[in-house]
Write a protein that holds these residues in place. Structure first.
Motif, mmCIF file in Angstrom:
data_model
loop_
_atom_site.group_PDB
_atom_site.id
_atom_site.type_symbol
_atom_site.label_atom_id
_atom_site.label_comp_id
_atom_site.label_asym_id
_atom_site.label_seq_id
_atom_site.Cartn_x
_atom_site.Cartn_y
_atom_site.Cartn_z
ATOM 1 N N GLU A 110 -25.497 22.819 -13.865
ATOM 2 C CA GLU A 110 -25.542 22.911 -15.327
ATOM 3 C C GLU A 110 -25.632 21.528 -15.955
ATOM 4 O OE1 GLU A 110 -22.629 26.884 -15.489
ATOM 5 O OE2 GLU A 110 -21.955 24.957 -16.314
ATOM 6 N N ALA A 111 -24.746 20.635 -15.530
ATOM 7 C CA ALA A 111 -24.724 19.283 -16.102
ATOM 8 C C ALA A 111 -25.980 18.501 -15.730
ATOM 9 C CB ALA A 111 -23.474 18.532 -15.638
ATOM 10 N N VAL A 112 -26.516 18.748 -14.529
ATOM 11 C CA VAL A 112 -27.763 18.088 -14.126
ATOM 12 C C VAL A 112 -28.895 18.512 -15.055
ATOM 13 C CG1 VAL A 112 -29.493 17.900 -12.301
ATOM 14 C CG2 VAL A 112 -27.060 17.832 -11.727
ATOM 15 N N ILE A 113 -28.965 19.800 -15.363
ATOM 16 C CA ILE A 113 -29.992 20.303 -16.284
ATOM 17 C C ILE A 113 -29.844 19.649 -17.656
ATOM 18 C CG2 ILE A 113 -30.757 22.365 -17.537
ATOM 19 C CD1 ILE A 113 -29.925 23.946 -14.939
ATOM 20 N N VAL A 114 -28.625 19.630 -18.165
ATOM 21 C CA VAL A 114 -28.377 19.010 -19.473
ATOM 22 C C VAL A 114 -28.745 17.530 -19.443
ATOM 23 C CG1 VAL A 114 -26.570 18.342 -21.115
ATOM 24 C CG2 VAL A 114 -26.597 20.660 -20.161
ATOM 25 N N GLY A 115 -28.286 16.814 -18.425
ATOM 26 C CA GLY A 115 -28.534 15.380 -18.355
ATOM 27 C C GLY A 115 -29.999 15.032 -18.230
ATOM 28 N N LEU A 116 -30.731 15.712 -17.340
ATOM 29 C CA LEU A 116 -32.151 15.404 -17.163
ATOM 30 C C LEU A 116 -32.972 15.795 -18.385
ATOM 31 C CD1 LEU A 116 -32.798 16.381 -13.429
ATOM 32 C CD2 LEU A 116 -32.792 14.087 -14.436
ATOM 33 N N ALA A 117 -32.651 16.927 -19.003
ATOM 34 C CA ALA A 117 -33.385 17.318 -20.211
ATOM 35 C C ALA A 117 -33.149 16.322 -21.334
ATOM 36 C CB ALA A 117 -32.966 18.716 -20.647
ATOM 37 N N ALA A 118 -31.916 15.828 -21.463
ATOM 38 C CA ALA A 118 -31.628 14.835 -22.492
ATOM 39 C C ALA A 118 -32.410 13.551 -22.253
ATOM 40 C CB ALA A 118 -30.127 14.549 -22.529
ATOM 41 N N VAL A 119 -32.548 13.149 -20.997
ATOM 42 C CA VAL A 119 -33.273 11.917 -20.669
ATOM 43 C C VAL A 119 -34.770 12.059 -20.913
ATOM 44 C CG1 VAL A 119 -33.964 10.409 -18.758
ATOM 45 C CG2 VAL A 119 -31.567 11.069 -19.013
ATOM 46 N N LEU A 120 -35.340 13.214 -20.596
ATOM 47 C CA LEU A 120 -36.799 13.365 -20.590
ATOM 48 C C LEU A 120 -37.363 14.078 -21.819
ATOM 49 C CD1 LEU A 120 -37.230 14.417 -16.839
ATOM 50 C CD2 LEU A 120 -37.659 12.162 -17.834
ATOM 51 N N HIS A 121 -36.512 14.483 -22.758
ATOM 52 C CA HIS A 121 -36.992 15.386 -23.823
ATOM 53 C C HIS A 121 -38.038 14.759 -24.731
ATOM 54 C CE1 HIS A 121 -33.962 13.282 -26.330
ATOM 55 N NE2 HIS A 121 -34.614 13.759 -27.378
ATOM 56 N N ASP A 122 -38.080 13.445 -24.841
ATOM 57 C CA ASP A 122 -38.980 12.809 -25.812
ATOM 58 C C ASP A 122 -40.137 12.041 -25.184
ATOM 59 O OD1 ASP A 122 -38.130 13.609 -28.298
ATOM 60 O OD2 ASP A 122 -36.785 11.921 -28.632
ATOM 61 N N ILE A 123 -40.373 12.176 -23.882
ATOM 62 C CA ILE A 123 -41.412 11.335 -23.283
ATOM 63 C C ILE A 123 -42.809 11.702 -23.784
ATOM 64 C CG2 ILE A 123 -40.029 10.897 -21.228
ATOM 65 C CD1 ILE A 123 -41.854 12.716 -19.659
ATOM 66 N N GLY A 124 -42.961 12.872 -24.390
ATOM 67 C CA GLY A 124 -44.247 13.235 -24.978
ATOM 68 C C GLY A 124 -44.685 12.335 -26.109
ATOM 69 N N HIS A 125 -43.765 11.526 -26.620
ATOM 70 C CA HIS A 125 -44.134 10.574 -27.671
ATOM 71 C C HIS A 125 -45.159 9.545 -27.197
ATOM 72 C CE1 HIS A 125 -40.542 11.894 -30.027
ATOM 73 N NE2 HIS A 125 -41.313 11.548 -31.031
ATOM 74 N N VAL A 126 -45.305 9.358 -25.900
ATOM 75 C CA VAL A 126 -46.332 8.417 -25.440
ATOM 76 C C VAL A 126 -47.720 8.941 -25.782
ATOM 77 C CG1 VAL A 126 -44.885 7.525 -23.571
ATOM 78 C CG2 VAL A 126 -46.502 9.379 -23.094
#
Length: 282
Positions: A110-126
């Motif tokens: 659960e925490a891995v899902i939360v942590g990775l999603a928080a880290v990667l959620h905005d990379i589409g801004h590139v």
């Protein structure tokens, strides 16, 4: 992660400073969930050159080109800290999460899902600021395909990847979260609203409502609540902060799955006769 602000470290004890409570996830602290797997994943994220390059590059379109609020490594640090602090408080309050469980994954995931999603959620801004969550999906999928086999077999890697991508997509208010893990990331994204986030565009002359309203927010703190597991306290210094609370945060809270679990109170700390707004509660 790079470009970390001095008052938002990733790993710093909160025991002696109550103002840091609910603001910083410290791997060394005791948590209400199994944290060893998460801490191993976060350490690997910190050392991953591709992820760190994305976190730097993703800030160019929103800040340099559109004079919008920060969406780079500092924003990611804060969102990850707030997401994991929110998750920890909910777990301490006895809340059962469904994302990993529905997939037959372990509680530690659960925490891995939360942590990775928080880290990667905005990379589409590139690619572009506009519709960035939809660009984040294929980019994050590529990163996860390379990253997750270090921690999971093929089947569990696919399941974790799907849950992370779901949470990334649902940080966008147009998409309704189907898991509480996704709801946590969605709300945490909106909890990065303090004035430091708008420093660069504000100093460069940006005066859009997002920039000005962020300048009005002094501090956001997460604490255990009385009637609900989580109390979010927001201190603002003028009425412009209402936009951050009543528009952006309220929209993220709606349909998050956490509406009945999180209480949000915003207080205008400015004391004068011209005070327009004293208190907002969601």
């Amino acid at each position: 992660m790079s470009d970390r602000s001095s008052d938002e470290p990733v790993a710093e004890t909160t025991e002696d400073d109550p103002d840091r409570s609910g603001r910083v996830y410290d791997p060394e602290d005791d948590h209400a969930f199994p944290d060893e797997r998460l801490n191993e994943v976060l350490a690997t994220v910190e050392a991953d050159e591709e992820i760190q390059a994305y976190l730097e590059a993703q800030n160019v379109n929103p800040v340099a080109r559109k004079r919008y609020n920060d969406h780079g490594s500092k924003h990611i640090d804060i969102v990850r800290n707030r997401a994991l602090s929110l998750y920890d408080l909910l777990k301490a309050g006895g809340v059962e999460f469904n994302g990993a469980a529905d997939q037959g994954l372990e509680e530690a995931d659960e925490a891995v899902i939360v942590g990775l999603a928080a880290v990667l959620h905005d990379i589409g801004h590139v690619v572009h600021r506009d519709d960035h969550p939809y660009y984040s999906i294929p980019l994050a999928a590529d990163v996860l395909d390379r990253f997750l086999p270090e921690f999971y077999d093929v089947g569990d890697a696919v399941r974790v990847k799907g849950e992370v991508l779901h949470a990334i997509l649902c940080h966008h208010t147009e998409e309704v979260p189907l898991t509480l893990e996704a709801g946590v990331v969605r709300i945490a994204d909106a909890l990065d609203m303090e004035r430091g986030r708008s420093r660069i565009p504000y100093e460069e002359g940006g005066r859009g409502i997002n920039t000005v309203s962020s300048q009005a927010i002094e501090r956001v703190t997460l604490r255990p609540g009385d009637e609900r597991p989580v109390l979010v306290e927001i201190e603002m210094r003028n009425a412009a902060g209402v936009y951050q609370v009543d528009n952006l945060l309220k929209a993220k809270l709606a349909d998050s799955g956490l509406e009945e679990l999180v209480r949000i109170v915003a207080i205008n700390s400015r004391e004068d006769e011209d005070q327009i707004v004293e208190r907002i509660e969601l």
